[in-house]
Scaffold this active site. Structure first.
Site, mmCIF file in Angstrom:
data_model
loop_
_atom_site.group_PDB
_atom_site.id
_atom_site.type_symbol
_atom_site.label_atom_id
_atom_site.label_comp_id
_atom_site.label_asym_id
_atom_site.label_seq_id
_atom_site.Cartn_x
_atom_site.Cartn_y
_atom_site.Cartn_z
ATOM 1 N N GLY A 187 -39.479 -8.035 -78.417
ATOM 2 C CA GLY A 187 -38.894 -9.329 -78.117
ATOM 3 C C GLY A 187 -37.381 -9.252 -78.545
ATOM 4 O O GLY A 187 -37.006 -8.849 -79.426
ATOM 5 N N SER A 188 -36.631 -9.756 -77.286
ATOM 6 C CA SER A 188 -35.141 -9.457 -77.581
ATOM 7 C C SER A 188 -34.574 -10.298 -76.375
ATOM 8 O O SER A 188 -34.962 -11.260 -75.939
ATOM 9 C CB SER A 188 -34.967 -8.091 -77.269
ATOM 10 O OG SER A 188 -35.838 -7.498 -76.141
ATOM 11 N N ARG A 189 -33.193 -9.854 -75.947
ATOM 12 C CA ARG A 189 -32.724 -10.715 -75.051
ATOM 13 C C ARG A 189 -31.714 -9.719 -74.277
ATOM 14 O O ARG A 189 -31.212 -8.659 -74.547
ATOM 15 C CB ARG A 189 -31.709 -11.677 -75.803
ATOM 16 C CG ARG A 189 -31.053 -12.611 -74.801
ATOM 17 C CD ARG A 189 -30.224 -13.840 -75.475
ATOM 18 N NE ARG A 189 -28.914 -13.757 -75.440
ATOM 19 C CZ ARG A 189 -28.132 -14.092 -76.498
ATOM 20 N NH1 ARG A 189 -28.506 -14.877 -77.460
ATOM 21 N NH2 ARG A 189 -26.638 -14.106 -76.176
#
Length: 230
Positions: A187-189
């Site tokens: 989960g990240s960007r």
């Protein structure tokens, strides 16, 4: 395409040890109590899908920049690129793609070019959907020089759950549009910083597909888009 291809996707080698660990824990949970085992089985399937690495039809028209990640466009606007890349203090147009724990997390090059810099910086693990995550969170940034000499920046940003940024690309390496260059767990960007004169073709809240969805164009493009499976 076979029906099984819809559900069974290739898994990136980075995920083998995690799926094995989840599967081993599931066997123990079944031995303790069946309901716990079924929960463990569900988590094992989720882990497999987290590390899925499907092929993508990458547009081959020159001058098209594609999304580096699966997810949703969470931010669009000017921002200063990471100082460690040496791209200067002037704000550039930034497009941020937020990846939830259900998205494919393999990252792809937005456009073909030569990697001129790779810079890792430790930091916090704030919610990656927040604007300040770009400056405060752990990150790994790449500068890619395009054929016309202009540069873009691609930044992997760790999130609230993510604790590991993986990048197997090195300075001096050439990347094809849509080529895999790294991944992030869990989960990240991804932020993309674009030079002036590039026409955006995305909207806030748009769902993105890594290697396929067009972010921007360097100029007028013909309507037909040949694709390469990558």
């Amino acid at each position: 395409m076979k029906m099984t291809d819809t559900f069974l996707k290739p898994m990136h080698p980075e995920g083998y040890k995690f799926v094995a660990a989840f599967a081993a824990a599931t066997l123990v949970l079944f031995w303790i109590w069946d309901p716990l085992g079924w929960i463990g089985l569900g988590l094992t399937v989720w882990c497999y899908y987290f590390f899925r690495d499907p092929k993508r039809a990458v547009p081959q028209n020159a001058g098209l920049l594609v999304s580096p990640a699966d997810g949703v466009v969470s931010l669009i606007g000017p921002a200063v690129p990471p100082e460690e890349l040496g791209l200067g203090p002037a704000p550039l147009m930034r497009v941020s793609v937020f990846m939830s724990v259900f998205n494919c997390h393999v990252n792809r090059a937005p456009i073909a070019g030569k990697v001129t810099a790779v810079a890792y910086r430790p930091g916090l693990f704030l919610n990656a959907s927040l604007d300040k995550a770009s400056a405060d969170n752990e990150r790994n940034a790449l500068a890619i020089e395009m054929a016309d000499g202009r540069k873009i920046a691609v930044v992997q940003i760790a999130g609230l759950v993510a604790r590991r940024i993986v990048c197997w690309t090195k300075p001096g390496q050439s990347l094809r549009t849509g080529e895999r260059f790294g991944l992030i767990r869990f989960g990240s960007r991804l932020d993309v910083y674009l030079p002036d004169g590039i026409e955006l073709q995305v909207a806030l809240g748009q769902t993105m597909v890594a290697g396929e969805t067009v972010i921007a164009s360097l100029g007028a493009q013909p309507p037909a888009r040949a694709a390469r499976m990558e």
